[in-house]
Motif scaffolding. Structure first.
Motif, PDB file in Angstrom:
ATOM      1  N   ALA A  34     -31.525 -55.514 -25.853  1.00 22.64           N
ATOM      2  CA  ALA A  34     -32.768 -56.206 -26.209  1.00 22.64           C
ATOM      3  C   ALA A  34     -33.754 -56.162 -25.052  1.00 22.64           C
ATOM      4  N   ALA A  35     -33.269 -56.353 -23.836  1.00 20.42           N
ATOM      5  CA  ALA A  35     -34.147 -56.295 -22.663  1.00 20.42           C
ATOM      6  C   ALA A  35     -34.765 -54.908 -22.521  1.00 20.42           C
ATOM      7  N   ALA A  36     -33.980 -53.873 -22.779  1.00 21.37           N
ATOM      8  CA  ALA A  36     -34.519 -52.503 -22.695  1.00 21.37           C
ATOM      9  C   ALA A  36     -35.599 -52.283 -23.744  1.00 21.37           C
ATOM     10  N   ALA A  37     -35.361 -52.764 -24.959  1.00 23.79           N
ATOM     11  CA  ALA A  37     -36.365 -52.617 -26.018  1.00 23.79           C
ATOM     12  C   ALA A  37     -37.623 -53.427 -25.689  1.00 23.79           C
ATOM     13  N   LEU A  38     -37.437 -54.626 -25.186  1.00 22.51           N
ATOM     14  CA  LEU A  38     -38.580 -55.460 -24.816  1.00 22.51           C
ATOM     15  C   LEU A  38     -39.349 -54.865 -23.642  1.00 22.51           C
ATOM     16  N   ALA A  39     -38.653 -54.213 -22.727  1.00 20.34           N
ATOM     17  CA  ALA A  39     -39.328 -53.560 -21.601  1.00 20.34           C
ATOM     18  C   ALA A  39     -40.244 -52.448 -22.116  1.00 20.34           C
ATOM     19  N   ALA A  40     -39.762 -51.688 -23.090  1.00 23.33           N
ATOM     20  CA  ALA A  40     -40.590 -50.621 -23.663  1.00 23.33           C
ATOM     21  C   ALA A  40     -41.817 -51.216 -24.356  1.00 23.33           C
ATOM     22  N   GLN A  99     -54.949 -58.850 -23.838  1.00 23.50           N
ATOM     23  CA  GLN A  99     -54.364 -59.662 -22.766  1.00 23.50           C
ATOM     24  C   GLN A  99     -53.297 -60.601 -23.316  1.00 23.50           C
ATOM     25  N   ALA A 100     -53.584 -61.227 -24.463  1.00 26.66           N
ATOM     26  CA  ALA A 100     -52.619 -62.151 -25.069  1.00 26.66           C
ATOM     27  C   ALA A 100     -51.351 -61.408 -25.487  1.00 26.66           C
ATOM     28  N   ALA A 101     -51.512 -60.239 -26.085  1.00 28.82           N
ATOM     29  CA  ALA A 101     -50.346 -59.461 -26.519  1.00 28.82           C
ATOM     30  C   ALA A 101     -49.504 -59.030 -25.321  1.00 28.82           C
ATOM     31  N   ALA A 102     -50.164 -58.616 -24.248  1.00 28.92           N
ATOM     32  CA  ALA A 102     -49.433 -58.205 -23.045  1.00 28.92           C
ATOM     33  C   ALA A 102     -48.703 -59.400 -22.430  1.00 28.92           C
ATOM     34  N   ALA A 103     -49.356 -60.550 -22.365  1.00 27.03           N
ATOM     35  CA  ALA A 103     -48.728 -61.748 -21.795  1.00 27.03           C
ATOM     36  C   ALA A 103     -47.528 -62.184 -22.631  1.00 27.03           C
ATOM     37  N   GLN A 104     -47.658 -62.130 -23.971  1.00 27.74           N
ATOM     38  CA  GLN A 104     -46.533 -62.481 -24.841  1.00 27.74           C
ATOM     39  C   GLN A 104     -45.363 -61.535 -24.635  1.00 27.74           C
ATOM     40  N   VAL A 106     -44.619 -59.847 -21.945  1.00 30.34           N
ATOM     41  CA  VAL A 106     -44.010 -60.153 -20.645  1.00 30.34           C
ATOM     42  C   VAL A 106     -43.145 -61.408 -20.749  1.00 30.34           C
ATOM     43  N   ASP A 107     -43.647 -62.427 -21.437  1.00 33.43           N
ATOM     44  CA  ASP A 107     -42.886 -63.668 -21.583  1.00 33.43           C
ATOM     45  C   ASP A 107     -41.564 -63.434 -22.328  1.00 33.43           C
ATOM     46  N   ARG A 108     -41.620 -62.661 -23.412  1.00 35.69           N
ATOM     47  CA  ARG A 108     -40.392 -62.387 -24.181  1.00 35.69           C
ATOM     48  C   ARG A 108     -39.404 -61.582 -23.331  1.00 35.69           C
ATOM     49  N   ASP A 114     -33.931 -63.343 -18.123  1.00 35.90           N
ATOM     50  CA  ASP A 114     -33.402 -64.589 -17.543  1.00 35.90           C
ATOM     51  C   ASP A 114     -32.096 -64.997 -18.227  1.00 35.90           C
ATOM     52  N   GLU A 115     -32.073 -64.899 -19.558  1.00 34.48           N
ATOM     53  CA  GLU A 115     -30.845 -65.241 -20.270  1.00 34.48           C
ATOM     54  C   GLU A 115     -29.710 -64.287 -19.897  1.00 34.48           C
ATOM     55  N   TYR A 116     -30.039 -62.994 -19.816  1.00 34.35           N
ATOM     56  CA  TYR A 116     -29.030 -62.013 -19.409  1.00 34.35           C
ATOM     57  C   TYR A 116     -28.490 -62.355 -18.015  1.00 34.35           C
ATOM     58  N   ASN A 117     -29.380 -62.625 -17.082  1.00 36.10           N
ATOM     59  CA  ASN A 117     -28.955 -62.949 -15.715  1.00 36.10           C
ATOM     60  C   ASN A 117     -28.103 -64.210 -15.683  1.00 36.10           C
ATOM     61  N   ARG A 118     -28.472 -65.196 -16.458  1.00 36.37           N
ATOM     62  CA  ARG A 118     -27.737 -66.459 -16.484  1.00 36.37           C
ATOM     63  C   ARG A 118     -26.338 -66.284 -17.084  1.00 36.37           C
ATOM     64  N   ARG A 119     -26.256 -65.490 -18.145  1.00 34.92           N
ATOM     65  CA  ARG A 119     -24.984 -65.371 -18.862  1.00 34.92           C
ATOM     66  C   ARG A 119     -24.104 -64.219 -18.406  1.00 34.92           C
ATOM     67  N   CYS A 120     -24.708 -63.166 -17.887  1.00 32.05           N
ATOM     68  CA  CYS A 120     -23.975 -61.910 -17.800  1.00 32.05           C
ATOM     69  C   CYS A 120     -23.737 -61.373 -16.391  1.00 32.05           C
ATOM     70  N   ILE A 121     -24.331 -61.957 -15.399  1.00 36.47           N
ATOM     71  CA  ILE A 121     -24.129 -61.458 -14.044  1.00 36.47           C
ATOM     72  C   ILE A 121     -22.877 -62.124 -13.472  1.00 36.47           C
ATOM     73  N   ARG A 122     -21.763 -61.556 -13.860  1.00 36.41           N
ATOM     74  CA  ARG A 122     -20.449 -62.013 -13.407  1.00 36.41           C
ATOM     75  C   ARG A 122     -19.447 -60.930 -13.782  1.00 36.41           C
ATOM     76  N   PRO A 123     -18.301 -60.984 -13.203  1.00 32.25           N
ATOM     77  CA  PRO A 123     -17.316 -59.945 -13.534  1.00 32.25           C
ATOM     78  C   PRO A 123     -16.704 -60.168 -14.912  1.00 32.25           C
ATOM     79  N   PHE A 124     -16.581 -59.080 -15.628  1.00 34.29           N
ATOM     80  CA  PHE A 124     -15.881 -59.074 -16.907  1.00 34.29           C
ATOM     81  C   PHE A 124     -14.740 -58.069 -16.800  1.00 34.29           C
ATOM     82  N   ASN A 125     -13.805 -58.158 -17.705  1.00 34.03           N
ATOM     83  CA  ASN A 125     -12.716 -57.198 -17.788  1.00 34.03           C
ATOM     84  C   ASN A 125     -13.329 -55.814 -18.047  1.00 34.03           C
ATOM     85  N   PRO A 126     -13.175 -54.867 -17.102  1.00 29.58           N
ATOM     86  CA  PRO A 126     -13.847 -53.569 -17.245  1.00 29.58           C
ATOM     87  C   PRO A 126     -13.391 -52.768 -18.468  1.00 29.58           C
TER      88      PRO A 126
END
Length: 142
Positions: A34-40, A99-104, A106-108, A114-126
């Motif tokens: 989702a982050a990759a799609a939102l980045a695009a 400007q509004a579309a670009a700001a939205q 960026v926010d999304r 942020d959610e990815y960093n909060r939930r996923c930056i930790r070791p998982f079973n490889p």
């Protein structure tokens, strides 16, 4: 990592087990996608905003160049300048929505990262991570 114990000696710190690790891994794989799609999308909105900015700057430069050349006694000259003003006003009208579309966008993107960093930056079973990454079960992306 070694941790000193108040009861003597050093102990190896074992990461706590992740409850429902497969579901967490799947959620993280989906958040990453989702982050990759939102980045695009964010990049596309930024490019659209830059295009409006360039168009507006070009029209402002044309107006500055043409203003001293307008012959107020010539209806054709005045009309030509008015057409240029209308084009600039139309471009200016596109600026706020872009400007509004670009700001939205960026926010999304930022919220998802942020959610990815909060939930996923930790070791998982490889091994489990590799299996789930190969065939994630992600909800439809909005």
């Amino acid at each position: 990592m070694l941790v000193c114990s108040p009861f003597g000696g050093a102990k190896a710190q074992i990461p706590p087990p992740v409850p429902n690790e497969p579901a967490e891994i799947n959620a993280c794989v989906c958040l990453h996608a989702a982050a990759a799609a939102l980045a695009a999308g964010k990049d596309a909105k930024a490019q659209a905003l830059a295009a409006v900015d360039r168009q507006l700057a070009d029209l402002n430069a044309q107006l500055a160049t043409e203003k001293p050349r307008v012959d107020v006694n010539s209806p054709a000259s005045v009309s030509s300048y008015k057409v240029l003003l209308q084009r600039r006003d139309a471009a200016f009208g596109q600026l706020s929505p872009a400007q509004a579309a670009a700001a939205q966008a960026v926010d999304r993107y930022n919220a998802t990262v942020d959610e990815y960093n909060r939930r996923c930056i930790r070791p998982f079973n490889p091994e489990l991570m590799a299996q789930i990454s190969a065939r994630p079960n992600c909800p439809p992306f909005r």
